[in-house]
Enzyme design. Structure first.
Site, PDB file in Angstrom:
ATOM      1  N   ARG A   1       0.490  -1.322  -0.353  1.00 10.44           N
ATOM      2  CA  ARG A   1       0.087   0.554   0.313  1.00 10.44           C
ATOM      3  C   ARG A   1       1.173   1.295  -0.472  1.00 10.44           C
ATOM      4  O   ARG A   1       2.521   1.077  -0.313  1.00 10.44           O
ATOM      5  CB  ARG A   1      -0.846   0.120   1.689  1.00 10.44           C
ATOM      6  CG  ARG A   1      -0.358   0.049   2.801  1.00 10.44           C
ATOM      7  CD  ARG A   1      -1.057  -0.363   3.917  1.00 10.44           C
ATOM      8  NE  ARG A   1      -0.999   0.945   4.658  1.00 10.44           N
ATOM      9  CZ  ARG A   1      -1.179   0.737   5.679  1.00 10.44           C
ATOM     10  NH1 ARG A   1      -2.607   1.014   6.129  1.00 10.44           N
ATOM     11  NH2 ARG A   1      -0.271   1.203   7.180  1.00 10.44           N
TER      12      ARG A   1
ATOM     13  N   GLU B   1      -3.471   7.934   6.088  1.00 14.65           N
ATOM     14  CA  GLU B   1      -2.075   7.592   6.616  1.00 14.65           C
ATOM     15  C   GLU B   1      -0.783   8.663   5.503  1.00 14.65           C
ATOM     16  O   GLU B   1       0.049   7.376   5.255  1.00 14.65           O
ATOM     17  CB  GLU B   1      -1.127   6.672   7.130  1.00 14.65           C
ATOM     18  CG  GLU B   1      -2.240   6.315   8.388  1.00 14.65           C
ATOM     19  CD  GLU B   1      -1.649   4.667   9.459  1.00 14.65           C
ATOM     20  OE1 GLU B   1      -2.225   4.728  10.435  1.00 14.65           O
ATOM     21  OE2 GLU B   1      -1.174   3.950   8.093  1.00 14.65           O
TER      22      GLU B   1
ATOM     23  N   GLU C   1      -7.595   5.658  14.562  1.00 16.96           N
ATOM     24  CA  GLU C   1      -7.621   4.297  14.394  1.00 16.96           C
ATOM     25  C   GLU C   1      -6.880   4.296  15.863  1.00 16.96           C
ATOM     26  O   GLU C   1      -6.169   4.756  16.315  1.00 16.96           O
ATOM     27  CB  GLU C   1      -6.839   4.038  13.937  1.00 16.96           C
ATOM     28  CG  GLU C   1      -7.292   4.272  11.726  1.00 16.96           C
ATOM     29  CD  GLU C   1      -6.196   3.260  11.195  1.00 16.96           C
ATOM     30  OE1 GLU C   1      -4.998   2.818  11.420  1.00 16.96           O
ATOM     31  OE2 GLU C   1      -6.160   3.305   9.686  1.00 16.96           O
TER      32      GLU C   1
ATOM     33  N   GLU D   1      -2.940  -8.115   6.953  1.00 22.55           N
ATOM     34  CA  GLU D   1      -3.031  -7.638   9.321  1.00 22.55           C
ATOM     35  C   GLU D   1      -3.737  -8.551   9.146  1.00 22.55           C
ATOM     36  O   GLU D   1      -4.646  -8.309  10.376  1.00 22.55           O
ATOM     37  CB  GLU D   1      -3.642  -6.328   8.205  1.00 22.55           C
ATOM     38  CG  GLU D   1      -2.804  -5.465   8.496  1.00 22.55           C
ATOM     39  CD  GLU D   1      -2.834  -3.917   8.202  1.00 22.55           C
ATOM     40  OE1 GLU D   1      -2.288  -3.018   8.907  1.00 22.55           O
ATOM     41  OE2 GLU D   1      -3.744  -3.536   7.621  1.00 22.55           O
ATOM     42  N   LYS D   2      -3.713 -10.027   8.359  1.00 17.27           N
ATOM     43  CA  LYS D   2      -4.565 -10.948   9.577  1.00 17.27           C
ATOM     44  C   LYS D   2      -4.599 -11.395  10.464  1.00 17.27           C
ATOM     45  O   LYS D   2      -5.586 -11.432  11.472  1.00 17.27           O
ATOM     46  CB  LYS D   2      -4.667 -12.404   8.880  1.00 17.27           C
ATOM     47  CG  LYS D   2      -3.470 -13.201   8.604  1.00 17.27           C
ATOM     48  CD  LYS D   2      -3.602 -13.906   7.447  1.00 17.27           C
ATOM     49  CE  LYS D   2      -2.722 -14.666   7.498  1.00 17.27           C
ATOM     50  NZ  LYS D   2      -1.460 -13.801   6.464  1.00 17.27           N
ATOM     51  N   PHE D   3      -3.778 -11.032  11.489  1.00 14.14           N
ATOM     52  CA  PHE D   3      -3.354 -11.106  12.489  1.00 14.14           C
ATOM     53  C   PHE D   3      -3.435  -9.696  13.268  1.00 14.14           C
ATOM     54  O   PHE D   3      -3.513  -9.131  15.059  1.00 14.14           O
ATOM     55  CB  PHE D   3      -2.201 -11.879  12.778  1.00 14.14           C
ATOM     56  CG  PHE D   3      -2.339 -12.479  12.433  1.00 14.14           C
ATOM     57  CD1 PHE D   3      -2.483 -13.815  12.609  1.00 14.14           C
ATOM     58  CD2 PHE D   3      -0.540 -13.565  11.654  1.00 14.14           C
ATOM     59  CE1 PHE D   3      -2.731 -15.506  12.463  1.00 14.14           C
ATOM     60  CE2 PHE D   3      -0.627 -14.882  10.892  1.00 14.14           C
ATOM     61  CZ  PHE D   3      -1.733 -15.255  11.691  1.00 14.14           C
TER      62      PHE D   3
END
Length: 655
Positions: free
Chosen positions: A114, A153, A305, A353-355
């Site tokens: 990203r 960001e 966030e 970012e699955k964790f």
């Protein structure tokens, strides 16, 4: 212009990034059910959805977003609609390599992650404007829309040829002539004089050290280019919806943006905040970011966030212990937040970012994370009408400036052990542990309302900033400064004497002979405390009072702490307890008092409007003396004279 109140409507906004495109559509009604049960009233849509919205150049797929916007509105959940421009789709980099950023050593940063865009690319800007125009036209009148969120960001550096061309134009606007640029950059050193604008590039990887003034301007340029990208998209949505506030999210203490300048361009100031749950100073680091964000907003702000549990980017990613998410969320509200949001709503099952935790974790509805999120939502709904929109000025300001940070962070500095953010945190920690709440301010801001102004370190200062500090002290204010302040001007030109002469006279320094940086772990005795990180060989003038002197070594007998009238100077960094005690004494002398006196360690008291927030950052129960009779808005209980808080406990007291 609209502000955060246009979106809150007397409530604390509660929710977070919602990425339903990652899930089958049959999941959406279940998400809404859980959101309503948790008190969620706001979601951010579309942050990373460019490839879904524009699967091929010029095509638009809005059907899924139409259904989501309608679904949110039907269930009373407002939408912060994001422009998806932080992550261009793969076709853009494939068809237009000029949109990809280039590192300082010439490597292209490819898609697959990203933030893979060049802020200077005309092609990128054209496509970003087009998708933003279409989003504004389609959803500007949608009743679910409460706020615009631009990009995400902003943090891209770019050393490409197109960035170099824009850099040259930026420099021409700043300096006008090459003679003035050569003077500002000190190009007489190392035969760097420029005879043509075309000779100037972004500060790419050299054989040895870069020109620090060129690097300083490149950092200014980068902040400005990113701001141009933001402003272009902001102006598009403002034309379509002048009544809807616009924001983008800062990262805390990120070096790439002059956030003072950026904040002036936002309707709502937002920040992302991820303290380490295993850090014993996590609450203080959070307080610093919250204080800085509130000061940039000059009132209520948005916590865009935070993590409901662990993140995924530390070496070891620890979950938040039971109660810590609630505590830190309410700390943000105490320090001015009118929105408490998360990345993200539902924890991803795939991707990088699955964790990273979500409000709904992999454990689902029965998991502790969601159950705590649900409890917090009910409490925020309870206190929202009493707290939103309120603001309490403070007696103490900490001065901070990105340009001074950029200038002082050069490669050829005296000590790489001196890290500006760490110094800033050390000074804020001293005040926080002394139970003082603080604002932040730019060195050229009006400081007259403050009883105490603290300068942890401002390596480079403009003449206007120095005059402002002198005027503040002459007007009766108390100023306390750390080392390496006022060393250079705005071009990183060292001032005669190693510190501006006006500041030396202000602090009572006759001669600053030498800087004596300390090695990692090295300490110096200072007559009652130990100094760390730094020391200086100083001769005081006749009007100065030496509060603490070095003992032993080369600096034996010379001042470590001195003051002249209301101006104090610390030529070392006192160890934490000594810093706390010294700042508490100076603050008391200036007439600044904590919100509550005699608080136990790790207990924080913050006043917001008429409300008193009392927060226990420890694991043991504590008893706190509080004034008079009040009602705890969280429990409804009456509190008189004293209050008991359990582990990570919070009370919100209304007189």
């Amino acid at each position: 212009m609209p502000d955060l109140s246009a979106a809150t409507d007397g409530r604390i906004l509660y929710g977070g990034d919602y990425n339903p495109e990652q899930w089958p559509e049959e999941t959406w009604p279940e998400d809404v059910r859980l959101m309503k049960a948790a008190g969620v009233n706001s979601v951010t849509l579309g942050v990373f959805s460019w490839a879904r919205l524009e699967p091929r150049p010029g095509e638009r797929d809005f059907g899924w977003l139409d259904r989501l916007m309608d679904l949110m509105h039907e269930n009373g959940i407002g939408v912060v609609l994001a422009t998806p421009t932080s992550s261009p789709p793969p076709w853009m980099g494939h068809l237009h390599p000029d949109t990809l950023p280039v590192t300082e050593d010439g490597r292209t940063e490819w898609w697959g992650g990203r933030q893979h865009f060049s802020h200077s690319s005309a092609t990128y800007r054209r496509h970003a404007a087009a998708i933003t125009e279409d989003l504004a036209a389609r959803y500007g009148a949608h009743p679910a829309l409460t706020m615009w969120h631009i990009n995400n960001e902003y943090c891209t550096y770019d050393w490409s040829d197109e960035a170099a061309a824009r850099f040259r134009g930026w420099l021409q606007d700043r300096y006008g002539t090459l003679d003035d640029l050569n003077e500002a950059w000190g190009t007489a050193f190392w035969s760097q004089g420029y005879g043509e604008w075309a000779e100037i590039h972004t500060p790419r990887q050299p054989h040895y050290l870069k020109n620090p003034s060129q690097v300083l301007d490149f950092k200014r340029f980068t902040s400005d280019m990113l701001l141009e990208c933001y402003a272009a998209e902001r102006d598009i949505v403002r034309r379509a919806t002048p009544h809807i506030p616009v924001t983008t999210n800062f990262m805390p203490l990120w070096a790439g943006q002059d956030a003072w300048r950026w904040a002036e361009e936002e309707d709502v100031v937002s920040v992302d905040l991820y303290p380490d749950p295993r850090d014993p100073l996590g609450a203080q680091n959070g307080a610093l970011v919250q204080d800085m964000t509130r000061s940039q907003a000059r009132g209520p702000w948005m916590l865009m966030e935070q993590a409901a549990g662990p993140v995924n980017w530390r070496g070891v990613n620890h979950p938040k212990p039971r109660g810590l998410n609630r505590l830190w969320s309410l700390q943000a509200v105490a320090r001015g937040a009118d929105a408490v949001c998360y990345f993200q709503w539902r924890q991803s099952r795939q991707g990088a970012e699955k964790f990273h935790s979500g409000m709904v974790s992999h454990a689902g509805e029965e998991g502790r994370t969601y159950q705590e999120v649900r409890q917090l939502g009910a409490e925020l709904a309870r206190i929202g009408p009493e707290v939103t929109g309120s603001h309490t000025p403070n007696d103490i300001a900490i001065l901070h400036d990105w340009h001074a940070w950029w200038a002082g962070a050069q490669d050829g500095r005296l000590s790489h052990e001196v890290d500006y953010p760490a110094v800033l945190r050390a000074w804020h920690r001293g005040l926080w542990e002394a139970h003082h709440t603080t604002d932040f301010a730019h060195p050229e801001h009006d400081l007259s309302a403050y009883k105490l102004v603290v300068v942890p370190q401002l390596y480079a200062l403009t003449d206007a900033a120095i005059d402002n500090l002198l005027g503040y002290v002459r007007g009766g204010g108390t100023l306390v400064s750390g080392f390496l302040t006022g060393v250079a001007d705005q071009d990183d030109r060292v001032r005669a004497g190693g510190m501006d002469a006006r500041l030396r006279d202000l602090f009572g320094i006759r001669v600053l002979h030498e800087w004596w940086p300390l090695d990692a772990g090295e300490q110096v005795e200072c007559g009652g405390f130990r100094g760390t990180l730094w020391s200086e060989e100083i001769d005081p003038d006749e009007g100065a009072e030496v509060e603490a002197a070095y003992k032993g070594g080369e600096l034996d007998g010379l001042p470590a702490v001195l003051h002249k009238g209301g101006a104090w100077y610390l030529s070392t960094l006192p160890e934490p307890d000594a810093m706390r005690d010294l700042l508490a004494r100076i603050a008391a002398g200036a007439g600044a008092r904590p919100v509550l006196e005699g608080l136990p360690d790790r207990v924080e008291a913050v006043r917001r409007g008429e409300l008193l927030f009392v927060l226990n950052h420890g694991r043991d129960a504590v008893t706190v003396e509080v004034p008079g009779v009040s009602r705890d808005l969280l429990t409804g209980a009456t509190v008189q004279d004293e209050l008991t808080l359990g582990r990570y406990g919070v009370a919100v007291l209304q007189p």
